[in-house]
Write an enzyme that holds these catalytic residues in place. Sequence first.
Site, PDB file in Angstrom:
ATOM      1  N   GLU A   6      62.008  51.165  71.046  1.00  0.00           N
ATOM      2  CA  GLU A   6      61.232  51.215  72.285  1.00  0.00           C
ATOM      3  C   GLU A   6      61.768  50.236  73.332  1.00  0.00           C
ATOM      4  O   GLU A   6      61.833  50.543  74.515  1.00  0.00           O
ATOM      5  CB  GLU A   6      59.759  50.881  71.977  1.00  0.00           C
ATOM      6  CG  GLU A   6      58.876  50.922  73.215  1.00  0.00           C
ATOM      7  CD  GLU A   6      57.563  50.164  73.054  1.00  0.00           C
ATOM      8  OE1 GLU A   6      57.154  49.911  71.911  1.00  0.00           O
ATOM      9  OE2 GLU A   6      56.966  49.829  74.082  1.00  0.00           O
ATOM     10  N   GLU A  31      52.296  53.883  78.994  1.00  0.00           N
ATOM     11  CA  GLU A  31      52.820  54.351  77.702  1.00  0.00           C
ATOM     12  C   GLU A  31      53.411  55.722  78.002  1.00  0.00           C
ATOM     13  O   GLU A  31      52.695  56.718  78.103  1.00  0.00           O
ATOM     14  CB  GLU A  31      51.703  54.436  76.653  1.00  0.00           C
ATOM     15  CG  GLU A  31      51.131  53.089  76.222  1.00  0.00           C
ATOM     16  CD  GLU A  31      51.997  52.319  75.211  1.00  0.00           C
ATOM     17  OE1 GLU A  31      53.149  52.757  74.945  1.00  0.00           O
ATOM     18  OE2 GLU A  31      51.520  51.280  74.717  1.00  0.00           O
ATOM     19  N   HIS A  67      58.531  44.289  75.243  1.00  0.00           N
ATOM     20  CA  HIS A  67      59.299  43.858  74.062  1.00  0.00           C
ATOM     21  C   HIS A  67      60.671  43.290  74.452  1.00  0.00           C
ATOM     22  O   HIS A  67      60.868  42.903  75.580  1.00  0.00           O
ATOM     23  CB  HIS A  67      59.403  45.004  73.046  1.00  0.00           C
ATOM     24  CG  HIS A  67      58.075  45.661  72.808  1.00  0.00           C
ATOM     25  ND1 HIS A  67      57.110  45.122  71.996  1.00  0.00           N
ATOM     26  CD2 HIS A  67      57.528  46.786  73.350  1.00  0.00           C
ATOM     27  CE1 HIS A  67      56.027  45.905  72.028  1.00  0.00           C
ATOM     28  NE2 HIS A  67      56.256  46.912  72.839  1.00  0.00           N
TER      29      HIS A  67
HETATM   30 ZN    ZN Z   1      55.284  48.625  73.520  1.00  0.00          ZN
END
Ligand code: ZN
Length: 480
Positions: free
Chosen positions: A327, A443, A312
């Site tokens: 995030e 993650e 991102h």
């Molecule tokens: Zn992500």
Amino acid sequence: MKKFGFILMLLLFVLALPQNGHAAAANSKIILDGKELTAVQNVPVENVNNSIMVPLRMIVENLGYQVQWDQQNKTITIEQQGRIVKLAVDQTAASVDDKTIILPTAPVLRNDTTLVPIRFIGEQFGLTVTWDNTNKIVNLITPETPSDNNDTGGGTVDSGTGVVVPPADTTANLTLVNGVSFSENRLTIAMEGNSVPKVSKITGPDRIIVDIPNATFSDLFGTGQLLDPNLNGSLVVTDYPDVSAVRYSLYSTNPYTVRFVIDLNNAKNYSVNISGDSSKLAVIDLNAAGTDDTTTQPGNSGRKLVVLDAGHGAKDSGAVGVTGKYEKNFNLAVVLKAAALLKNESNIDVVLTRSDDTFLELKERVAIANNLKADLFISVHANSGGSSVASGTETYYQRAASKALANVMHKYLVQATGLSDRGVRYGNFHVIRETKMPAVLLEVGYLSNKGDEKSLFTDAFQNKVAASIVSGVKEYLGLK
Ligand SMILES: [Zn+2]
């Protein structure tokens, strides 16, 4: 393999390719065996419901097929090598040698020119049809020899789906081909079963043939690679001067054989390495000794290049945590810390896709790693779940060639975070699919979980995660 799953997979591909929706493809090109075909009567190629539609005349005139057009009934009959295909304007029902099949998209009329779904037509007559969605190019390749014309070898055309279905109950005990990749001048094939690939070299033109006897494609294969309804596909290979293309197909169903073809621009030696027992990797390495090609990797002085990708950025915040934290900021913090540590390693170079709050398209992230011919690609993310209870770390791989890296990275990540171990998983993420080197997506924890979010935004936790990335990279690269 369950037959239903098999058909479903094929259906998904009929529906899913190519991927740019209803957009007109006015600037599309049609390339037949390397030569561009010119448009007739200014009727452009169209993309209708994800089917690339091309003027019928453009195809048949160039291929020499016999075509009859019935003006009154608006029907088309195409005949070639004894096969008869009948189509009708605005009707999805068509027939191949009197078997009814359903087209993904009906032929349409534009200014008295009939547009037909090229993938379907080409494949009926043994052409390999690929669609380059980036450059909007339809690539048609005629069969090398008459025996190569995608004979379905006893398969049948399923009348409900227009899909070639292998005969039932002969698929037990077949080796399943799960994936393929081409990078570093190596073709890597992942498979499960006892078959041993047979590799041979053919000249005129030069190519390497890899036949896997008693084998077919698994459902998994279709999720990672292009596989058309007739079980043909190809890998886009650029940046390797020796190789012009990698193609694959279910070459025969009697006996079952999966074939990979490496099309070469010049004769190359190769070595074959097969590792694993029932879950195997076969590597056909064109960097083999005995060739004069020892300089394929620029700057390859024993140093390894790792690309770190902070997910991102800028307008794309990624997941938003329970207390509103972004995030993108966690991802960047971890990547910067890991990069600082990796810079102390004398055998590792590190490149970041972003080192500040910048927005990058997924394909730009991939291009950075592919253009640099990086050795590893690691994308850092934090998760978010529907439930606030979900917590823990996951490590994703997409290509079989990345699984070993995923296992190593995950081991260190779980240790470092102390969060629950949600496992190494397959995930069809763009950045780990389209990169050519081993690539994983971490993650690290769940921002939708209060405890995880709190940990993720502490310096100490981020330092541990960064150190775990370094440990994983070093172990995987054999630098520990
Ligand atoms: Zn992500």
